[in-house]
Motif scaffolding. Structure first.
Motif, PDB file in Angstrom:
ATOM      1  N   ASP A 119       9.451   1.274 -22.015  1.00 43.65           N
ATOM      2  CA  ASP A 119       8.819   0.198 -21.245  1.00 43.65           C
ATOM      3  C   ASP A 119       7.321   0.466 -21.102  1.00 43.65           C
ATOM      4  O   ASP A 119       6.808   1.487 -21.555  1.00 43.65           O
ATOM      5  CB  ASP A 119       9.512   0.006 -19.892  1.00 43.65           C
ATOM      6  CG  ASP A 119       9.458   1.233 -18.998  1.00 43.65           C
ATOM      7  OD1 ASP A 119       8.581   2.089 -19.203  1.00 43.65           O
ATOM      8  OD2 ASP A 119      10.315   1.334 -18.102  1.00 43.65           O
ATOM      9  N   SER A 120       6.617  -0.447 -20.459  1.00 44.96           N
ATOM     10  CA  SER A 120       5.160  -0.342 -20.340  1.00 44.96           C
ATOM     11  C   SER A 120       4.731   0.858 -19.497  1.00 44.96           C
ATOM     12  O   SER A 120       3.590   1.297 -19.580  1.00 44.96           O
ATOM     13  CB  SER A 120       4.577  -1.632 -19.771  1.00 44.96           C
ATOM     14  OG  SER A 120       5.175  -1.921 -18.514  1.00 44.96           O
ATOM     15  N   GLU A 121       5.617   1.401 -18.691  1.00 42.43           N
ATOM     16  CA  GLU A 121       5.298   2.583 -17.881  1.00 42.43           C
ATOM     17  C   GLU A 121       5.618   3.887 -18.612  1.00 42.43           C
ATOM     18  O   GLU A 121       5.411   4.967 -18.091  1.00 42.43           O
ATOM     19  CB  GLU A 121       6.069   2.515 -16.554  1.00 42.43           C
ATOM     20  CG  GLU A 121       5.638   1.331 -15.698  1.00 42.43           C
ATOM     21  CD  GLU A 121       6.493   1.201 -14.458  1.00 42.43           C
ATOM     22  OE1 GLU A 121       7.399   2.042 -14.231  1.00 42.43           O
ATOM     23  OE2 GLU A 121       6.264   0.240 -13.703  1.00 42.43           O
ATOM     24  N   GLY A 122       6.194   3.799 -19.830  1.00 40.99           N
ATOM     25  CA  GLY A 122       6.490   4.990 -20.623  1.00 40.99           C
ATOM     26  C   GLY A 122       7.892   5.540 -20.448  1.00 40.99           C
ATOM     27  O   GLY A 122       8.199   6.615 -20.951  1.00 40.99           O
ATOM     28  N   HIS A 123       8.746   4.827 -19.719  1.00 42.56           N
ATOM     29  CA  HIS A 123      10.123   5.281 -19.533  1.00 42.56           C
ATOM     30  C   HIS A 123      10.960   4.891 -20.746  1.00 42.56           C
ATOM     31  O   HIS A 123      10.906   3.748 -21.200  1.00 42.56           O
ATOM     32  CB  HIS A 123      10.734   4.680 -18.262  1.00 42.56           C
ATOM     33  CG  HIS A 123      10.020   5.079 -17.027  1.00 42.56           C
ATOM     34  ND1 HIS A 123       9.184   4.214 -16.350  1.00 42.56           N
ATOM     35  CD2 HIS A 123       9.997   6.255 -16.346  1.00 42.56           C
ATOM     36  CE1 HIS A 123       8.679   4.830 -15.308  1.00 42.56           C
ATOM     37  NE2 HIS A 123       9.149   6.073 -15.272  1.00 42.56           N
ATOM     38  N   GLU A 124      11.754   5.857 -21.222  1.00 42.32           N
ATOM     39  CA  GLU A 124      12.635   5.606 -22.366  1.00 42.32           C
ATOM     40  C   GLU A 124      14.009   5.154 -21.870  1.00 42.32           C
ATOM     41  O   GLU A 124      14.513   5.674 -20.880  1.00 42.32           O
ATOM     42  CB  GLU A 124      12.796   6.872 -23.212  1.00 42.32           C
ATOM     43  CG  GLU A 124      11.562   7.260 -23.972  1.00 42.32           C
ATOM     44  CD  GLU A 124      11.769   8.467 -24.878  1.00 42.32           C
ATOM     45  OE1 GLU A 124      12.932   8.896 -25.065  1.00 42.32           O
ATOM     46  OE2 GLU A 124      10.772   8.976 -25.391  1.00 42.32           O
ATOM     47  N   HIS A 125      14.576   4.204 -22.607  1.00 46.99           N
ATOM     48  CA  HIS A 125      15.915   3.712 -22.294  1.00 46.99           C
ATOM     49  C   HIS A 125      16.737   3.725 -23.582  1.00 46.99           C
ATOM     50  O   HIS A 125      16.285   3.247 -24.624  1.00 46.99           O
ATOM     51  CB  HIS A 125      15.862   2.284 -21.731  1.00 46.99           C
ATOM     52  CG  HIS A 125      14.982   2.138 -20.536  1.00 46.99           C
ATOM     53  ND1 HIS A 125      15.384   2.477 -19.268  1.00 46.99           N
ATOM     54  CD2 HIS A 125      13.689   1.725 -20.428  1.00 46.99           C
ATOM     55  CE1 HIS A 125      14.400   2.258 -18.424  1.00 46.99           C
ATOM     56  NE2 HIS A 125      13.348   1.802 -19.110  1.00 46.99           N
ATOM     57  N   VAL A 126      17.934   4.265 -23.501  1.00 44.16           N
ATOM     58  CA  VAL A 126      18.839   4.301 -24.655  1.00 44.16           C
ATOM     59  C   VAL A 126      19.701   3.050 -24.632  1.00 44.16           C
ATOM     60  O   VAL A 126      19.812   2.386 -23.607  1.00 44.16           O
ATOM     61  CB  VAL A 126      19.723   5.579 -24.629  1.00 44.16           C
ATOM     62  CG1 VAL A 126      18.865   6.825 -24.779  1.00 44.16           C
ATOM     63  CG2 VAL A 126      20.550   5.640 -23.368  1.00 44.16           C
ATOM     64  N   PRO A 127      20.329   2.716 -25.751  1.00 45.41           N
ATOM     65  CA  PRO A 127      21.204   1.527 -25.756  1.00 45.41           C
ATOM     66  C   PRO A 127      22.364   1.694 -24.767  1.00 45.41           C
ATOM     67  O   PRO A 127      22.924   2.783 -24.639  1.00 45.41           O
ATOM     68  CB  PRO A 127      21.734   1.469 -27.182  1.00 45.41           C
ATOM     69  CG  PRO A 127      20.868   2.351 -28.001  1.00 45.41           C
ATOM     70  CD  PRO A 127      20.272   3.353 -27.070  1.00 45.41           C
ATOM     71  N   VAL A 128      22.690   0.617 -24.068  1.00 46.90           N
ATOM     72  CA  VAL A 128      23.832   0.667 -23.152  1.00 46.90           C
ATOM     73  C   VAL A 128      25.133   0.468 -23.909  1.00 46.90           C
ATOM     74  O   VAL A 128      26.196   0.884 -23.447  1.00 46.90           O
ATOM     75  CB  VAL A 128      23.703  -0.361 -22.003  1.00 46.90           C
ATOM     76  CG1 VAL A 128      22.572   0.030 -21.077  1.00 46.90           C
ATOM     77  CG2 VAL A 128      23.514  -1.768 -22.528  1.00 46.90           C
ATOM     78  N   SER A 129      25.049  -0.174 -25.078  1.00 45.72           N
ATOM     79  CA  SER A 129      26.221  -0.295 -25.945  1.00 45.72           C
ATOM     80  C   SER A 129      25.749  -0.555 -27.369  1.00 45.72           C
ATOM     81  O   SER A 129      24.596  -0.929 -27.592  1.00 45.72           O
ATOM     82  CB  SER A 129      27.155  -1.420 -25.469  1.00 45.72           C
ATOM     83  OG  SER A 129      26.542  -2.671 -25.665  1.00 45.72           O
TER      84      SER A 129
END
Length: 170
Positions: A119-129
């Motif tokens: 995201d724009s704040e630099g947080h990584e998110h993995v796929p939820v499915s």
């Protein structure tokens, strides 16, 4: 009945051997050698030494040929029988529903464990499915900008920019 005889080994100097050879030629009514026996023996010794040098050299070259691959650098090339190795990932469909961004890709199989969004704040998110059969990933998103990094099993990366997801993808 076998009888074993011990052979006598005669030690004759070169001049005596030459004289004996000349006598044999003259008794056999054969033209005697014009080259001395001593010269013939010297040529044979030189020939034997050079032959031995070539044999030793051939053995050394053979051993070097066998050993040299042990000292060559090893490659980290990964070979694959995957039919989609040369194909690139491409987007087939995408949608945004209830803060979930779904994207379906065409091409090689997706490496779901390596794929993520930032995201724009630099947080990584993995796929939820994810659906391996259809190459479909589902990421959690809120309104804003996202960098999407999707990797295939060959290590190639598809980098996408999702901007104002809640406004652009309706």
């Amino acid at each position: 009945m076998l009888i074993f005889c011990k052979r006598k080994k005669y030690n004759v100097d070169v001049k005596t051997a030459d004289r004996i050879l000349q006598n044999v030629f003259s008794e056999s009514h054969v033209e005697p050698n014009t080259i001395s026996f001593e010269t013939i023996v010297k040529k044979n010794r030189i020939s034997l030494v050079s032959d031995n040098i070539y044999v030793v050299l051939a053995i050394v070259l053979f051993l070097v040929t066998l050993i040299i691959p042990l000292f060559l650098p090893r490659s980290n090339v990964r070979l694959s029988v995957e039919s989609s190795v040369d194909r690139e990932l491409s987007v087939v469909t995408h949608s945004l529903d209830n803060n979930l961004f779904t994207i379906t890709l065409n091409g090689p199989k997706v490496d779901f464990a390596a794929s993520y969004i930032v995201d724009s704040e630099g947080h990584e998110h993995v796929p939820v499915s994810f659906d391996q059969k259809n190459n479909t990933l589902v990421f959690p998103v809120e309104a804003g900008d996202y960098n999407i990094f999707i990797y295939d099993i060959n290590g190639n990366c598809l980098h996408l920019l999702l901007s104002s997801a809640s406004e652009c993808l309706h």
